[in-house]
Design an enzyme around this catalytic site. Structure first.
Site, PDB file in Angstrom:
ATOM      1  N   ASP A 154       6.094  -1.100  10.203  1.00  0.00           N
ATOM      2  CA  ASP A 154       4.851  -0.447   9.806  1.00  0.00           C
ATOM      3  C   ASP A 154       5.176   0.916   9.199  1.00  0.00           C
ATOM      4  OD1 ASP A 154       5.642   0.381  12.461  1.00  0.00           O
ATOM      5  OD2 ASP A 154       3.768   1.495  12.583  1.00  0.00           O
ATOM      6  N   GLU A 156       4.790   1.179  15.460  1.00  0.00           N
ATOM      7  CA  GLU A 156       5.549   2.336  15.932  1.00  0.00           C
ATOM      8  C   GLU A 156       4.907   3.648  15.509  1.00  0.00           C
ATOM      9  OE1 GLU A 156       8.794   5.443  15.757  1.00  0.00           O
ATOM     10  OE2 GLU A 156       7.462   4.675  14.199  1.00  0.00           O
TER      11      GLU A 156
END
Length: 501
Positions: A118, A181
């Site tokens: 991400d 994250e």
């Protein structure tokens, strides 16, 4: 719960060990050559990966972080399956790519490489398409090139090169893919509730030569409701800025109302004066019956706010000059300028004593503001020293706001980690780095960034930013040097071999 696909062939598991009798140095040269042979494949794969706008979002059906980040997840798993790796998908919360080299009745020791796919929002003012994967002058531009898609692809091809060479390892190796994250880490929490954690490893999400300590990360919000006012003077209709708590706000916008148009002219003069004296990109223009004020800052990672310029603080400095009709609004603006402003160590917020000799001072980044006539929420990201606790930070801020009408909301906390320099893991990583780069003066470092190393035991951050390189994670025009991408792939491949031979 999960889908586990095994494409490893018996032929692969029984490849003759052609490397028996060769020294580590000889094998290192073979590994480097294998990486060079895959240079074009590494570059094109990363470019395709960057084109996926993998910002974790709201759940969509059985996709807990939305379609965009899931596309990136599928990209990695599909590629791994085509290349003959085993893959595991833990209910779309995360997964892994595995190379199992041993078959025993007991659980084999496993090395892990913790990556995240991400990315933070692109932000504004890029010179290149943020999701284009464009290569200019030996650099690939795009959100995630440095954090963390570039190092993820380097890690993948490092493992693929070892596998394709047929180098036999004594341990299993798995690349773990995290999907959120940059936000809440809930995907990693879920993954670890379903899958055994590796025994040791690294995350390629920080700096070389190796990171043996990470400061604690505490994100909190200051919130306050404002009382009503019957005044007909200048009012603050809205004030919004920032994209995420762990990014320095590169843009902010305030909207002001007044029945007296002369107020607008006076405010415009204040804008021009401040912009001229401080060099800020600060503008005012009429929007309907209101006056809009915008500020451009410089984005940076929340762990290194000194590399950016906070647009929220720029506008707050201007608003401090304006006599708003709501005393609560004015008091909050005054509080901000007195206790936060452009102070990056939180000393005026009460954090003057929250520091140590090992890792230095606390750093403070104001990431997001959402302020209206009725209330305000200000989200702050702090990085505190490895010998301190979140209570040290929380207690100091609580003392500073005591007696005021605002409260603290705890948003997210990650405790600090520290691994001694003489540990075998750190020593191996340092040896591989020094031999690969010739930088024999390098020493392990402590950072303010928060990586997945905190999620598991016996993990540290290893690369991928080399000393002296520009750090553009979370900033506009993020890029990775092609030569650095290949160099880190070689380092990761050799490190895996050294730790798992």
């Amino acid at each position: 719960m999960s889908e586990d696909k095994n494409r490893n062939s018996e032929a692969d598991l029984n490849i003759d060990n052609e490397f028996a009798g060769k020294s580590d140095e000889e094998i290192a040269e073979i590994i480097k050559s294998a990486v060079e042979d895959k240079r074009d494949d590494i570059i094109s794969t990363l470019s395709d990966f960057i084109k996926i706008e993998s910002i974790a979002g709201e759940a969509e059906g059985d996709l807990p972080f939305g379609e965009n980040v899931h596309r990136a997840f599928s990209f990695m798993l599909d590629m791994a399956e085509r290349d003959g790796f085993k893959t595991l998908n833990a209910d779309n919360y995360g997964g892994n790519i595995r190379w199992d080299r041993k078959k025993t009745s007991e659980r084999d020791e496993t090395m892990g490489i913790l990556c995240h796919i991400d990315v933070v929002p692109a932000g504004k003012f890029w010179d290149y398409e943020p999701f284009g994967g464009e290569i200019v002058d030996g650099k690939m531009y795009g959100r995630g090139t440095a954090d963390d898609k570039g190092p993820t692809i380097a890690s993948y091809f490092a493992l693929k090169c070892l596998k394709d060479l047929g180098i036999k390892l004594s341990k299993n190796v798995e690349i773990i893919l995290g999907l959120d994250e940059e936000t809440k880490w809930s995907g990693m929490d879920y993954y670890l509730s379903k899958v055994d954690a590796p025994d040791f490893g690294f995350t390629p999400d920080a700096d070389f030569p190796v990171v043996n300590g990470e400061k604690g990360v505490l994100t909190f919000s200051l919130a306050q409701k404002f009382g009503k006012t019957q005044s007909k003077g200048i009012s603050l209709k809205s004030f919004k800025g920032g994209n995420a708590s762990n990014m320095v706000a590169d843009y902010a916008r305030a909207v002001i109302n007044s029945k007296n148009k002369e107020d607008y002219q006076w405010i415009r003069e204040q804008v021009q004066s401040l912009a001229s004296s401080e060099g800020f990109e600060l503008q005012a223009r009429g929007v309907g019956q209101s006056l809009e004020i915008t500020a451009k800052g410089i984005s940076a990672h929340g762990s290194t706010p000194e590399k950016g310029l906070n647009a929220i603080s720029v506008i707050m400095q201007l608003l401090n000059k304006i006599p708003f009709d709501n005393d609560d609004v004015g008091d909050f603006i005054k509080f901000y300028n007195e206790h936060i402003g452009f102070d990056l160590n939180g000393e005026r917020l009460g954090l003057i004593g929250v520091e140590d000799e090992v890792s230095g001072k606390t750093t403070v980044n104001v990431g997001v503001i959402d302020m209206t006539q009725d209330a305000v929420k200000l989200t702050v990201n702090t990085r505190y020293p490895v010998t301190k606790t979140d209570e040290d930070v929380h207690g100091a801020v609580a003392d500073t706001i005591r007696g005021k009408a605002m409260g603290i909301i705890r948003e997210k906390h990650m405790a600090p980690i520290y691994v001694p320099e003489d540990s075998p893991l750190i020593q191996t990583f340092m040896k591989v780095y020094k031999e690969a780069t010739g930088d024999f003066e390098a020493k392990p470092k402590i950072i303010g960034g928060g990586t997945y190393s905190r999620a598991m035991k016996n993990f540290v951050a290893y690369g991928g930013i080399f000393p002296g390189e520009e750090e553009l994670a979370h900033q506009k025009n993020e890029y990775i040097k092609i030569d650095s991408l290949i160099a880190m792939t070689k380092i990761y491949a050799e490190a895996i071999y050294r730790l798992c031979k």
